[in-house]
Design a protein around this motif. Structure first.
Motif, short mmCIF file in Angstrom:
data_model
loop_
_atom_site.label_atom_id
_atom_site.label_comp_id
_atom_site.label_asym_id
_atom_site.label_seq_id
_atom_site.Cartn_x
_atom_site.Cartn_y
_atom_site.Cartn_z
N GLY A 524 3.05 -28.91 -11.29
CA GLY A 524 2.23 -27.60 -11.39
C GLY A 524 0.93 -27.66 -10.72
N GLY A 525 0.02 -26.62 -11.20
CA GLY A 525 -1.28 -26.64 -10.65
C GLY A 525 -2.14 -25.81 -11.64
N GLY A 526 -3.25 -25.29 -11.26
CA GLY A 526 -4.03 -24.86 -12.21
C GLY A 526 -5.52 -24.72 -11.78
N LEU A 527 -6.64 -24.37 -12.68
CA LEU A 527 -7.99 -24.26 -12.39
C LEU A 527 -8.85 -24.80 -13.61
CD1 LEU A 527 -10.13 -22.82 -10.38
CD2 LEU A 527 -9.98 -20.86 -11.94
N ASP A 528 -9.89 -25.57 -13.33
CA ASP A 528 -10.78 -26.11 -14.33
C ASP A 528 -11.91 -25.49 -13.80
OD1 ASP A 528 -9.04 -27.93 -15.40
OD2 ASP A 528 -10.04 -29.72 -14.25
N VAL A 529 -12.78 -25.10 -14.92
CA VAL A 529 -14.00 -24.40 -15.02
C VAL A 529 -15.14 -25.17 -15.94
CG1 VAL A 529 -15.19 -22.07 -15.57
CG2 VAL A 529 -12.84 -22.15 -14.69
N GLY A 530 -15.94 -25.65 -15.25
CA GLY A 530 -17.04 -26.32 -16.13
C GLY A 530 -18.05 -25.46 -16.91
N LEU A 531 -17.84 -25.70 -18.04
CA LEU A 531 -18.74 -24.96 -19.03
C LEU A 531 -20.05 -25.66 -19.26
CD1 LEU A 531 -15.96 -23.67 -21.29
CD2 LEU A 531 -16.79 -22.57 -19.11
N SER A 532 -20.07 -26.80 -19.26
CA SER A 532 -21.15 -27.61 -19.37
C SER A 532 -20.92 -29.10 -19.05
CB SER A 532 -21.78 -27.75 -20.95
OG SER A 532 -20.70 -28.60 -21.71
N PRO A 533 -21.83 -29.89 -18.88
CA PRO A 533 -21.65 -31.33 -18.37
C PRO A 533 -20.24 -31.95 -19.15
CG PRO A 533 -23.82 -30.93 -18.27
CD PRO A 533 -23.35 -29.82 -19.08
N THR A 534 -20.20 -31.79 -20.31
CA THR A 534 -19.05 -32.21 -21.28
C THR A 534 -17.78 -31.27 -21.59
OG1 THR A 534 -20.36 -31.87 -23.20
CG2 THR A 534 -20.85 -33.69 -22.13
N LEU A 535 -18.13 -30.08 -21.37
CA LEU A 535 -17.21 -29.16 -21.73
C LEU A 535 -16.33 -28.38 -20.60
CD1 LEU A 535 -15.51 -27.99 -24.46
CD2 LEU A 535 -17.16 -26.16 -24.33
N THR A 536 -15.05 -28.48 -20.64
CA THR A 536 -14.36 -27.68 -19.30
C THR A 536 -13.23 -26.95 -19.88
OG1 THR A 536 -14.87 -29.78 -17.94
CG2 THR A 536 -13.15 -28.16 -17.14
N ALA A 537 -13.27 -25.74 -19.24
CA ALA A 537 -12.07 -24.90 -19.71
C ALA A 537 -10.82 -25.16 -18.75
CB ALA A 537 -12.36 -23.56 -19.60
N GLU A 538 -9.67 -25.22 -19.10
CA GLU A 538 -8.37 -25.44 -18.25
C GLU A 538 -7.53 -24.28 -18.38
OE1 GLU A 538 -8.13 -30.44 -18.90
OE2 GLU A 538 -7.19 -28.92 -20.19
N LEU A 539 -6.68 -24.03 -17.14
CA LEU A 539 -5.64 -23.17 -17.14
C LEU A 539 -4.37 -23.85 -16.26
CD1 LEU A 539 -4.61 -20.24 -17.67
CD2 LEU A 539 -5.47 -19.63 -15.39
N ARG A 540 -3.13 -23.87 -16.70
CA ARG A 540 -2.45 -24.62 -16.12
C ARG A 540 -0.91 -23.96 -15.93
NH1 ARG A 540 -6.13 -27.15 -15.13
NH2 ARG A 540 -6.52 -29.39 -15.38
N PHE A 541 -0.27 -23.85 -14.88
CA PHE A 541 1.06 -23.21 -14.79
C PHE A 541 2.15 -24.37 -14.09
CE2 PHE A 541 4.41 -20.67 -12.46
CZ PHE A 541 4.88 -20.10 -13.88
N GLU A 542 3.08 -24.69 -14.82
CA GLU A 542 3.89 -25.83 -14.37
C GLU A 542 5.41 -25.34 -14.35
OE1 GLU A 542 1.55 -29.84 -15.96
OE2 GLU A 542 3.17 -29.04 -17.11
N ARG A 543 6.36 -26.43 -13.72
CA ARG A 543 7.70 -26.26 -14.02
C ARG A 543 8.19 -27.46 -14.33
NH1 ARG A 543 11.98 -24.64 -9.17
NH2 ARG A 543 13.85 -24.76 -10.22
N GLN A 544 8.98 -27.46 -15.40
CA GLN A 544 9.48 -28.66 -16.10
C GLN A 544 10.88 -28.72 -15.83
OE1 GLN A 544 8.05 -29.05 -20.11
NE2 GLN A 544 6.13 -29.34 -19.44
#
Length: 568
Positions: A524-544
Motif C-alpha cells: 500500500g501507500g499513504g502520506l506522512d505529515v510532520g506536525l512537530s519534531p516528534t509527532l507525525t500524522a499518518e494516512l494509509r490505504f492498503e490491500r491485504q
C-alpha cells in the motif's frame, strides 16, 4: 640642529657662545627649544650672549647732517633674516626658521611661504606656509627628500611685494638646502662652525601672557556631517589682566573635518573667527587652538545626515546577496538606516512583509531606530523579505533548506480505519456484502533516514450480510511492515509500504458462517505529515491478500486508516 641631532648639545652651545643668536627667545621659543632637546647649557649660552650684547657700548653718534629739504616720510620695506644654508639627512624632517622685520620692528601675523621646497624629490607636495609670531619668527617644516643634492629655497610673502635681503653674513630671502645621504651624514665629522650671523635687530618687546585666552562663541553647536557649522567659532586672546592681545599667532586643528583659517592672528579686539566644516564621522568634534604653549579646546557635534540606504544585518554581519536558512529555528534580522557617510541614523515608519511559501513573518517592530524582523521557516524553497522605512525600501532573498525532522529512532503508531472487502467472499454462500472497522497498534524502528520497520497487531469487527440475514465476525492480525518515506526531510512525504503476517477471521456463531486462519501479505501507500519534531500524522490505504491452507486465496481486505506516530 637640535632636532636633527647632527651636533651634540655641547657643540650647539659652543656655536651659540661664538656666534650668539639673531633673536631674543620668547617663552614659546624656549618651550619649543626645550622640546627639540635644548638643555641648560644651551640656554645658558643664549642668555650669556644676549647679556653681553646688551652691555656692549653703543657706537659713537654720527654728527648731524646738514639740514635737508623736508621730504615725505617713507615706509620701510619688509626684510627677512634667514640662514644661508640648512642641511638635512635624506628622509628626515627639518625646521627652517626665519625672521621678518620692517626696519627694526618685528612683524607678527604675516604669512610667509618657502618657495622651492616642493621641488625637492621625495619631499613635500606643496610649498610650506608659516605665520610669524610676536618676535617676527616663522618656522617652516621641510622634508629633506630622497635625492642628495643642493636645492635653492626662497622666502616670500603669501601676498605683496618681494622681500629684501637681511643684514650681514650673507643671510637673506634665499636659502641653500642641502640633502645629504644617510651614510655620509653618519661618517662625517661635526660640521664646522657656521658663518657669523647677521647683526641682530633690536630686541622685540616682551610677549604678554595669554593665560586668559578662551573660546567665547560658537561652542556646542550641532551640524550635519559633511556640512559647515551655521556660526563661526570665536577665540578671544587676552593677557593676565584681561586686555586683548593684538597680532598673536594662533594655529587651529580639528579631530574631524577642517578649520578655516588654519593659522590666523588676533585682530584689534584680540579676536579670531574660524569656520568649521564637519567631517563624515558623526559624534563629538574637538577644535584645538594653540596659542604659544597654551591650548584651548572647544567641542561641537556632528549629527548623522538623512537616511540614504537601509542595511539588513543577520547576526552582526550585513546581508550581501541573501539569507540562507538551514534550521527550523526562528530567524531574526535587524535593519538600520545609514546616511551618505555610513553613519547610523534615524529609522522611521518601519514595516516588513514576506513573499513565498518557504517562510512566514512572525513579527516586525522598531526599537531605538533598529528594525527587528522575525521569520519562521516553513518548507524548503525560496522566499523574500521586503523592508521599508524612512521612505526607503530594500528586499532580501531567502533560501530555505530544512534538515530532517529531529525524530527519535523508536516510535509508537496508533491507527483506526474502515475495512472494505471483496464481494463475494469466497466460500460464504448467499453473501451480499461485508463491512467493518479496525484498530492497529504497533512499534516502529527507524533503520536509516526514510526506511523504518513496524511490528504490531490489528483488531477488527466485520458485519457479514447474506440473503438469509447478517452475522458478525472478528478479525485478528499480527504482522510486520517495512515503510519507505520518499521525502524524509520534508514536512509532507509520500510513503510506500510492504508487509506480511498471520490472521484469523471467525464469525460470532463459533465459526459456522466463516472461519479462516493463515497468512496474508500486504502492499500500500499513504502520506506522512510532520506536525512537530516528534509527532507525525499518518494516512494509509492498503490491500491485504488472505490465504488459507488447502483453499488458497480466500479474500481481500482494503483497509483505509488514519493515525498518529509519536517518536521518542
Amino acid at each position: 640642529m637640535l632636532g636633527s641631532r647632527k651636533l651634540a648639545k655641547r657643540d650647539v652651545a659652543a656655536l651659540v657662545r661664538r656666534n650668539c643668536v639673531t633673536f631674543r627667545p620668547t617663552a614659546r621659543d624656549r618651550a619649543d627649544l626645550r622640546l627639540a632637546g635644548a638643555d641648560d647649557a644651551v640656554f645658558a649660552a643664549i642668555d650669556e650672549c644676549l647679556r653681553a650684547r646688551a652691555a656692549a657700548p653703543s657706537p659713537a653718534p654720527t654728527p648731524p647732517a646738514a639740514p635737508a629739504a623736508p621730504a615725505s616720510p617713507v615706509r620701510s620695506p619688509l626684510r627677512v633674516v634667514a640662514p644661508q644654508q640648512v642641511s638635512g639627512v635624506a628622509g628626515s624632517e627639518n625646521e627652517v626658521v626665519v625672521q621678518l622685520f620692517r626696519g627694526a620692528v618685528p612683524q607678527a601675523g604675516v604669512g610667509l611661504v618657502l618657495r622651492g621646497a616642493s621641488a625637492i624629490p621625495g619631499g613635500l607636495t606643496q610649498d610650506p606656509v608659516a605665520l610669524t609670531d610676536q618676535a617676527g619668527a616663522a618656522t617652516f617644516h621641510v622634508l629633506a627628500g630622497t635625492m642628495p643634492g643642493t636645492y635653492s629655497l626662497t622666502v616670500a610673502p603669501q601676498r605683496g611685494a618681494p622681500l629684501r635681503q637681511g643684514y650681514g653674513g650673507g643671510a637673506g630671502a634665499e636659502i641653500q638646502f642641502v640633502t645629504m645621504p644617510a651614510a655620509l651624514a653618519r661618517a662625517e665629522a661635526p660640521a664646522p662652525a657656521p658663518p657669523a650671523p647677521p647683526a641682530p635687530p633690536p630686541p622685540p618687546p616682551a610677549v604678554p601672557s595669554v593665560q586668559f585666552t578662551q573660546w567665547s562663541h560658537g561652542t556646542g553647536q550641532h551640524g550635519a556631517v559633511g556640512a559647515a557649522l551655521a556660526e563661526p567659532l570665536v577665540l578671544e586672546v587676552r593677557d593676565q589682566t584681561g586686555k586683548p592681545i593684538v597680532g598673536e599667532a594662533v594655529t587651529f586643528a580639528t579631530t574631524s573635518g577642517t578649520v578655516t583659517p588654519g593659522i590666523a592672528a588676533s585682530d584689534s579686539s584680540g579676536m579670531i573667527r574660524v569656520g568649521v566644516k564637519l567631517g563624515g564621522r558623526a559624534g563629538p568634534v574637538v577644535i584645538t587652538a594653540n596659542v604659544g604653549t597654551l591650548i584651548r579646546t572647544a567641542t561641537v557635534h556632528a549629527d548623522p545626515g538623512p537616511p540614504r540606504a537601509l542595511v539588513v544585518l543577520h547576526g552582526d554581519e550585513p546581508v550581501l546577496g541573501g539569507v540562507a536558512i538551514r534550521s527550523r529555528d526562528t530567524v531574526m534580522l535587524r535593519v538600520v538606516a545609514r546616511d551618505a557617510f555610513d553613519n547610523r541614523t534615524t529609522l522611521a515608519d518601519f514595516s516588513a512583509t514576506t513573499s513565498g511559501r518557504a517562510i512566514a513573518l512572525r513579527s516586525a517592530e522598531a526599537r531605538d531606530s533598529v528594525g527587528i524582523v522575525k521569520l519562521d521557516p516553513r518548507r524548503d524553497g525560496a522566499g523574500a523579505v521586503d523592508v521599508s522605512a524612512s521612505g526607503l525600501r530594500t528586499r532580501v532573498a531567502v533560501d530555505v533548506q530544512l534538515p530532517p525532522a529531529a525524530r527519535g529512532a523508536w516510535a509508537i503508531d496508533a491507527r483506526a480505519g474502515a475495512l472494505g472487502v471483496n464481494t463475494p467472499w469466497i466460500d460464504v454462500p448467499n453473501l451480499t456484502g461485508i463491512t467493518g472497522g479496525d484498530f492497529s497498534l504497533f512499534g516502529r524502528r527507524v533503520l536509516t533516514p526514510g526506511i523504518s520497520l513496524a511490528v504490531g497487531g490489528t483488531v477488527g469487527s466485520l458485519t457479514i450480510d447474506q440473503t438469509t440475514g447478517s452475522a458478525s465476525a472478528t478479525l485478528l492480525e499480527g504482522y510486520g511492515r517495512v515503510e519507505l518515506s520518499l521525502l524524509p526531510r520534508g514536512r509532507l512525504s509520500p510513503v510506500v509500504s510492504f508487509g506480511a503476517g498471520g490472521y484469523r477471521v471467525k464469525s460470532g456463531d463459533n465459526g459456522q458462517t466463516v472461519y479462516h486462519t493463515n497468512v496474508f501479505w500486504s502492499a500500500g501507500g499513504g502520506l506522512d505529515v510532520g506536525l512537530s519534531p516528534t509527532l507525525t500524522a499518518e494516512l494509509r490505504f492498503e490491500r491485504q491478500w488472505l490465504t488459507d491452507s488447502g483453499v488458497g486465496h480466500v479474500g481481500t481486505l482494503w483497509p483505509l486508516e488514519g493515525g498518529v506516530r509519536l517518536a521518542f
